[in-house]
Design a protein around this motif. Structure first.
Motif, mmCIF file in Angstrom:
data_model
loop_
_atom_site.group_PDB
_atom_site.id
_atom_site.type_symbol
_atom_site.label_atom_id
_atom_site.label_comp_id
_atom_site.label_asym_id
_atom_site.label_seq_id
_atom_site.Cartn_x
_atom_site.Cartn_y
_atom_site.Cartn_z
ATOM 1 N N ARG A 69 17.174 -13.864 4.364
ATOM 2 C CA ARG A 69 18.205 -12.824 4.419
ATOM 3 C C ARG A 69 18.816 -12.573 3.039
ATOM 4 N NH1 ARG A 69 19.973 -11.122 9.440
ATOM 5 N NH2 ARG A 69 19.243 -12.345 11.240
ATOM 6 N N MET A 70 19.009 -13.638 2.265
ATOM 7 C CA MET A 70 19.514 -13.468 0.901
ATOM 8 C C MET A 70 18.539 -12.653 0.063
ATOM 9 S SD MET A 70 21.154 -17.105 -0.298
ATOM 10 C CE MET A 70 21.811 -18.193 0.962
ATOM 11 N N ALA A 71 17.265 -13.023 0.112
ATOM 12 C CA ALA A 71 16.262 -12.327 -0.692
ATOM 13 C C ALA A 71 16.184 -10.855 -0.318
ATOM 14 C CB ALA A 71 14.899 -12.998 -0.527
ATOM 15 N N PHE A 242 24.451 -21.106 -7.500
ATOM 16 C CA PHE A 242 25.639 -20.375 -7.070
ATOM 17 C C PHE A 242 26.849 -21.312 -7.088
ATOM 18 C CE2 PHE A 242 22.923 -17.552 -4.044
ATOM 19 C CZ PHE A 242 22.550 -16.762 -5.115
ATOM 20 N N TRP A 243 27.956 -20.817 -7.652
ATOM 21 C CA TRP A 243 29.203 -21.580 -7.654
ATOM 22 C C TRP A 243 30.315 -20.758 -7.029
ATOM 23 C CZ3 TRP A 243 28.857 -22.609 -13.610
ATOM 24 C CH2 TRP A 243 27.898 -23.613 -13.866
ATOM 25 N N GLU A 295 27.098 -20.634 4.227
ATOM 26 C CA GLU A 295 28.297 -20.134 3.553
ATOM 27 C C GLU A 295 27.924 -19.152 2.441
ATOM 28 O OE1 GLU A 295 32.312 -21.778 1.247
ATOM 29 O OE2 GLU A 295 30.740 -23.190 1.852
ATOM 30 N N ALA A 296 26.903 -19.482 1.669
ATOM 31 C CA ALA A 296 26.448 -18.570 0.621
ATOM 32 C C ALA A 296 25.979 -17.253 1.216
ATOM 33 C CB ALA A 296 25.323 -19.223 -0.185
ATOM 34 N N LEU A 297 25.242 -17.327 2.323
ATOM 35 C CA LEU A 297 24.765 -16.111 2.979
ATOM 36 C C LEU A 297 25.927 -15.255 3.455
ATOM 37 C CD1 LEU A 297 22.440 -14.412 4.222
ATOM 38 C CD2 LEU A 297 22.643 -15.855 6.266
ATOM 39 N N ARG A 298 26.921 -15.868 4.080
ATOM 40 C CA ARG A 298 28.066 -15.111 4.589
ATOM 41 C C ARG A 298 28.845 -14.450 3.462
ATOM 42 N NH1 ARG A 298 28.679 -19.662 8.134
ATOM 43 N NH2 ARG A 298 30.248 -20.530 6.717
ATOM 44 N N LEU A 299 29.079 -15.176 2.376
ATOM 45 C CA LEU A 299 29.840 -14.604 1.272
ATOM 46 C C LEU A 299 29.101 -13.438 0.628
ATOM 47 C CD1 LEU A 299 31.271 -17.796 -0.476
ATOM 48 C CD2 LEU A 299 32.563 -16.032 0.721
#
Length: 308
Positions: A69-71, A242-243, A295-299
């Protein structure tokens, strides 16, 4: 057959796909690739996780879907910068009906390209191997940086290169001149320019969502007409660092939206020499790592994995 390969879900992750309807091209650390005719490929992103170049025995629930999904999010955001390898077709359309669960939400049907034997690494912050290079030489892969950079600190973005290694070997950092010798000066210039543009666009998009993209890598191939094309995964929590922006401080390493929990645990395991077989991962480490990917995906996208 792997018992987890029939009906993957958040409670039953997919460690290894088992498609019988398509020829298997090969399995990487995370992805299983299948041929779809002579001109396309089905990339199935499993829930496998590698750390220190060793694939863990335990999969991370939801990881493959989160990465896919990110890609797809980034391919859509950056489509105007450079063509990419997506076909736009549904991956479920090329597998047997009883195999659709294995590919749902975690696959991309892509064009087969002639891959370049290098990858471009763009860094906006010094950390990891880039920091080690900087300490030794004052630069990264022959790119000189200011003398006052601290770890991790934002420095002028640099695009370094790695020569992709054969299976079982490590990628090798190379200079721009070495990349030009490998793929030609004109193509090397294009890769460098496009990579920096992609990073800067993504950096700005992520910033308004509370994420710092410290560094990332891009891979490219040539299509049938010789056109440079973006391929593989892009700007995921596996291919990038990612930070959370609200925890960043110069000189301190922020918590990453990735497999840092796994790395930290493995570093604490007495006697493990970072060679196979890996030690078993505790349930808490698996769960916290899965939560970080989500969490990264949601943000980034405002969405979660299916069924979450």
């Amino acid at each position: 057959m792997n018992p987890t390969s029939k009906t993957p879900s958040r409670s039953q992750p997919l460690r290894t796909s088992d498609l019988k309807s398509l020829p298997l091209i090969g399995r990487g650390k995370v992805r299983d690739n299948y041929a779809v005719g002579s001109d396309r490929m089905l990339m199935v992103t499993t829930d496998r996780l590698s750390a220190f170049d060793v694939v863990m025995n335990e999969p991370i629930p939801g990881k493959g879907e989160a990465l896919t999904r990110m890609a797809l999010f980034w391919f859509a955001q950056l489509a105007d910068v450079i063509p990419n390898h997506l076909t736009g077709l549904d991956p479920e359309s090329v597998v047997a009906p009883d195999e659709r669960e294995q590919v749902r939400h975690r696959s991309m049907l892509v064009k087969r390209l002639n891959p370049l034997p290098i990858e471009a690494v763009v860094r906006g912050y010094l950390i990891g191997s880039g920091w080690k290079d900087y300490q030794q030489s004052g630069g990264i892969c022959g790119i000189q940086l200011p003398p006052a950079c601290a770890r991790p600190r934002r420095c002028p973005r640099s695009c370094s290169r790695r020569r992709k290694a054969a299976a079982g070997e490590h990628d090798e950092n190379i200079t721009f001149a070495q990349m030009a010798d490998t793929i030609g000066v004109a193509l090397a210039d294009q890769v460098r320019e496009v990579s920096v543009t992609l990073y800067e666009r993504a950096r700005d998009i992520a910033a308004v969502r509370g994420i710092i993209i410290a560094d990332t890598k891009f891979e490219f191939g040539l299509d049938a007409n010789g056109q440079l094309t973006l391929m593989d995964e892009i700007l995921t929590a596996d291919s990038s660092r990612f930070w959370p922006a609200d925890t960043y401080e110069v000189g301190l390493s922020p918590p990453s939206f990735d497999k840092q929990f796994v790395r930290d645990y493995l570093e604490s395991v007495s006697g493990w020499n970072k060679q196979p077989p890996p030690p078993a991962l505790p349930a808490e480490v698996i769960a916290r790592t899965a939560d970080k990917y989500r969490e990264a995906l949601r943000l980034l996208t405002g969405s979660d994995i299916a069924g979450a």
